[in-house]
Design an enzyme around this catalytic site. Sequence first.
Site, short mmCIF file in Angstrom:
data_model
loop_
_atom_site.label_atom_id
_atom_site.label_comp_id
_atom_site.label_asym_id
_atom_site.label_seq_id
_atom_site.Cartn_x
_atom_site.Cartn_y
_atom_site.Cartn_z
N CYS A 156 11.31 71.64 98.66
CA CYS A 156 12.33 71.78 100.35
C CYS A 156 11.22 71.67 101.32
O CYS A 156 10.99 73.34 101.35
CB CYS A 156 13.30 72.88 99.68
SG CYS A 156 13.91 73.03 101.39
N GLU B 133 14.31 65.43 101.52
CA GLU B 133 13.13 65.14 100.08
C GLU B 133 12.83 63.92 100.87
O GLU B 133 13.17 63.00 101.58
CB GLU B 133 14.10 64.89 99.61
CG GLU B 133 12.73 64.96 98.18
CD GLU B 133 11.90 66.00 98.70
OE1 GLU B 133 10.45 65.85 98.97
OE2 GLU B 133 11.49 67.42 97.97
#
Length: 244
Positions: free
Chosen positions: A2, A111
Site C-alpha cells: 500500500c 494500487e
Amino acid sequence: MCGRFTLTDPPRAISERFLVDALEPFPPRYNIAPTQPVLVLRADEHRRGEKGVVRRIGHLARWGLIPSWTKDPSAIPLLFNARSETAHERNSFKAAFRHRRCLVPASGFYEWRRDGGRRGTPFFVRPTEPGPIAFAGLCETYLAPDGSEIDTATILTTAANADLRDIHERMPIVIAPGEAERWLDCRDCEPRDVADLLSPAPEGFFEPVPVSDRVNTVANMGPEVQERADQPGNEPPPAQGSLF
C-alpha cells in the site's frame, strides 16, 4: 503493498465508527504518500465508553516507521508497509507489534498493475459499502539526536484476495470496527491473540476502479486523481515529478 491511500470521509464519520474522541477538523486528502503525516488511532486506557469499550484518541504520525533503536533514519529503508506474516519477529516492528498497535483510517487505497514487468495501470481500490475503513497499523516514537520526538507509523499488509490478485499480490489489512478493540488492546492481547485478524478482506469488500496516472504525481492532491481512466475526455496530462 500500500503505497498511496486516501482519507476523504469527514472526521465525524471516523469518530462515530471507531469511537474516537475529539478529532480536529481536517480537509479531504485524495493522494496520501509515504513520509506525509497520516491520522492514526490508538486506545486510551483511561477513557471508556458504553459497555466498558475503550475509547480511542487520534493523532498524526509520519507515514514510514522509524524503529526506536535507529541512529540514522536515512540509513534504513522507508518502512511504510510491514508484512504481517513476519512483523511480530522482525527487529524493526516486533516491539511496536506487541505494544503499539494502531488503526490508520482510510477511504480507499491505490494500487498499480504491472504491465510487462513495469508499473502500469493505477487503480483506486475503494470499499463497496460507504463509510471509512481502518488499516491495521503499528506506531513507534523516534527520539531524534536533537531531542525531538517523531511519531511514525506503518501499515500492515497480507496476501491479496481474489478480487485484487490480478492487480497486485499484496493488500493492506482491514480491521473491522467490531474487532478494533481487540486489535488496539496491547495490554491484554499479545500478537498471538490477534493473529486471526491478519487476513485479507473478504471478497466483495473492495472494488478496484482504473484511474489515470495523475495519481502517480504527489503534487496532484485533488479529487481528479480518482476519476475513472475509461471516461471519455479523461486523458491525463503528462506526469511530472512522479514518485515511481
